[in-house]
Design a protein around this motif. Structure first.
Motif, PDB file in Angstrom:
ATOM      1  N   VAL A   1      38.738  37.054   0.925  1.00 40.19           N
ATOM      2  CA  VAL A   1      37.320  36.723   0.825  1.00 40.19           C
ATOM      3  C   VAL A   1      36.937  36.619  -0.650  1.00 40.19           C
ATOM      4  CG1 VAL A   1      34.971  37.458   1.345  1.00 40.19           C
ATOM      5  CG2 VAL A   1      36.804  37.881   2.998  1.00 40.19           C
TER       6      VAL A   1
ATOM      7  N   GLU B   1      30.093  32.333  -1.077  1.00 42.72           N
ATOM      8  CA  GLU B   1      31.180  33.066  -0.453  1.00 42.72           C
ATOM      9  C   GLU B   1      32.130  32.089   0.230  1.00 42.72           C
ATOM     10  OE1 GLU B   1      29.407  35.729   2.304  1.00 42.72           O
ATOM     11  OE2 GLU B   1      28.571  37.063   0.767  1.00 42.72           O
ATOM     12  N   ASN B   2      33.389  32.483   0.277  1.00 38.60           N
ATOM     13  CA  ASN B   2      34.386  31.662   0.967  1.00 38.60           C
ATOM     14  C   ASN B   2      35.497  32.585   1.433  1.00 38.60           C
ATOM     15  OD1 ASN B   2      35.656  29.472   2.042  1.00 38.60           O
ATOM     16  ND2 ASN B   2      36.246  28.556   0.093  1.00 38.60           N
ATOM     17  N   ASN B   3      36.176  32.192   2.466  1.00 47.26           N
ATOM     18  CA  ASN B   3      37.318  32.979   2.919  1.00 47.26           C
ATOM     19  C   ASN B   3      38.499  32.063   3.183  1.00 47.26           C
ATOM     20  OD1 ASN B   3      36.016  32.042   5.459  1.00 47.26           O
ATOM     21  ND2 ASN B   3      37.639  33.245   6.435  1.00 47.26           N
TER      22      ASN B   3
ATOM     23  N   TYR C   1      25.365  31.391  -6.084  1.00 43.27           N
ATOM     24  CA  TYR C   1      26.236  32.405  -5.487  1.00 43.27           C
ATOM     25  C   TYR C   1      26.845  31.792  -4.234  1.00 43.27           C
ATOM     26  CZ  TYR C   1      27.733  36.375  -2.669  1.00 43.27           C
ATOM     27  OH  TYR C   1      28.472  37.224  -1.893  1.00 43.27           O
TER      28      TYR C   1
ATOM     29  N   THR D   1      34.595  35.137 -10.093  1.00 45.83           N
ATOM     30  CA  THR D   1      34.998  35.134  -8.687  1.00 45.83           C
ATOM     31  C   THR D   1      35.760  36.408  -8.395  1.00 45.83           C
ATOM     32  OG1 THR D   1      35.148  32.708  -8.602  1.00 45.83           O
ATOM     33  CG2 THR D   1      36.318  33.950  -6.909  1.00 45.83           C
TER      34      THR D   1
ATOM     35  N   ASN E   1      30.129  32.815   5.918  1.00 47.37           N
ATOM     36  CA  ASN E   1      30.008  32.776   4.458  1.00 47.37           C
ATOM     37  C   ASN E   1      28.625  32.247   4.080  1.00 47.37           C
ATOM     38  OD1 ASN E   1      32.769  33.557   3.823  1.00 47.37           O
ATOM     39  ND2 ASN E   1      33.339  31.576   4.692  1.00 47.37           N
TER      40      ASN E   1
ATOM     41  N   ARG F   1      33.956  35.863  -3.546  1.00 47.08           N
ATOM     42  CA  ARG F   1      32.524  35.865  -3.851  1.00 47.08           C
ATOM     43  C   ARG F   1      32.358  35.392  -5.283  1.00 47.08           C
ATOM     44  NH1 ARG F   1      33.722  40.318  -0.699  1.00 47.08           N
ATOM     45  NH2 ARG F   1      32.477  40.524   1.225  1.00 47.08           N
TER      46      ARG F   1
END
Length: 350
Positions: free
Chosen positions: A131, A96-98, A94, A155, A75, A133
């Motif tokens: 996921v 990202e994460n999962n 910005y 998101t 990420n 974003r």
């Protein structure tokens, strides 16, 4: 991964919900981040995080729940902060994460074998990890004694997991990746402290919507078609999520040992689970007020709080279910909000 116009169906049959499941999870993460000062007032940040989650499920009764799952992803993130003045900062970011599916979700993901959420899990097909974003931009600062902030955010979640209500027993269904969803909105905060008085106001607008079309069973929804299905379209709101929320509060130091205060929480309407297509009337919005007080003497504090001061009747959650099974006519099953309550306590710092 869910595809556009997917159809989620389930067998409508009763079965036992006995469960014996032993799970083990292991999460590993490596994180790097740094901030660069381009100028004395402009700062850039970069980050990267590698996540790996391993899940081990062992059925203690049979073999249907047994399975091993692993999820890994890198990420990335980036941000900028600009000190517009000594008392105001603008920023943009910005990230990202999962999220790996939980054992409960993995063990309740077969539309052909329903489980009773959250008490029983039946079957072990794989689910994709979710996921997210996120884009966010905003400003924050202080003007005299007033602190303020405002933010815009969006998101987007790919392969989002939701619980799909299905089957003849209320609360039964399964988890599924339904494609993309989105949360976007505005957050505004304002607060001030002047002498013995402190107050705050916080407003949030969050539009949570599906972005992928799909069909699911909703036989207890009166707006379902002849096959007991509803069609979810991109832009339909996710059940249980209000559009608007507002929190207000104030505290007043009446005298050296005594402080009194009040708070108010307002929430707009939300759709019931089982109405992912937004075909029926949502739950009404509500407003709940409370008061509190504290008396301090040295390390001892005596406090009092009255929640739901006016004993308002409201609901915070709803789901469509089989009313006939319980001898009712209305298929809407609602969770009532807490009634008026009084709490008194004593604290001491030693």
């Amino acid at each position: 991964m869910a595809k556009p116009n997917m159809v989620f169906r389930a067998r409508s049959r009763r079965r036992s919900f006995n469960v014996g499941l032993k799970t083990r999870s292991r999460s590993t993460g490596v994180y790097l981040a740094d901030t660069f000062s381009v100028t004395p007032v402009l700062h850039l940040s970069l980050s990267a995080r590698w996540n790996r989650t391993e899940l081990r499920l062992r059925d203690q009764i049979g073999t249907a729940l047994t399975g091993d799952h692993a999820y890994a992803r890198l990420n990335l993130g980036a941000g900028m902060a600009w000190n517009v003045t000594d008392d105001a900062t603008a920023y943009a970011a910005y990230a990202e994460n999962n999220r790996a599916p939980t054992p409960a979700e993995l063990s309740c993901a077969d539309p052909q074998t329903l489980c009773r959420f959250p008490n029983a899990f039946l079957s072990d097909p794989p689910l994709d990890d979710v996921v997210a974003r996120t884009w966010e931009t905003g400003v924050r600062g202080r003007t005299g004694t007033v602190a303020w902030s405002g933010a815009l955010f969006r998101t987007d979640l790919a392969d989002d997991i939701i619980f799909i209500s299905a089957g003849p027993i209320m609360g039964s269904g399964y988890f599924a990746n339904v494609g993309d969803t989105r949360r976007e909105g505005v957050e505004l905060d304002l607060s001030r402290e002047t002498g013995p008085v402190r107050w705050f106001a916080s407003y949030g607008y969050v539009r949570a919507t599906y972005q992928t079309a799909f069909q699911i069973q909703a036989p207890d929804n009166p707006a379902a078609d002849a096959n007991g299905e509803i069609s979810v379209r991109p832009g339909d709101r996710i059940p249980g999520q209000p559009l608007h929320s507002l929190k207000l509060g104030a505290d007043w130091d009446v005298a050296a040992p005594l402080t009194v205060g009040l708070d108010l929480q307002l929430s707009s309407s939300r759709y019931l689970r089982g109405d992912e297509a937004n075909l029926t009337k949502p739950l009404s919005g509500f407003a709940v007020a409370g008061v509190h007080a504290s008396w301090r003497r040295g390390p001892v504090e005596l406090w009092l709080r009255v929640s739901n001061l006016f004993d308002a009747e409201y609901e915070t959650f709803g789901i469509y279910g089989d009313a006939d099974e319980l001898g009712f006519d209305d298929p809407r099953f609602l969770s009532p909000g807490a009634p008026r309550s009084l709490l008194i306590g004593l604290r001491a710092k030693l």
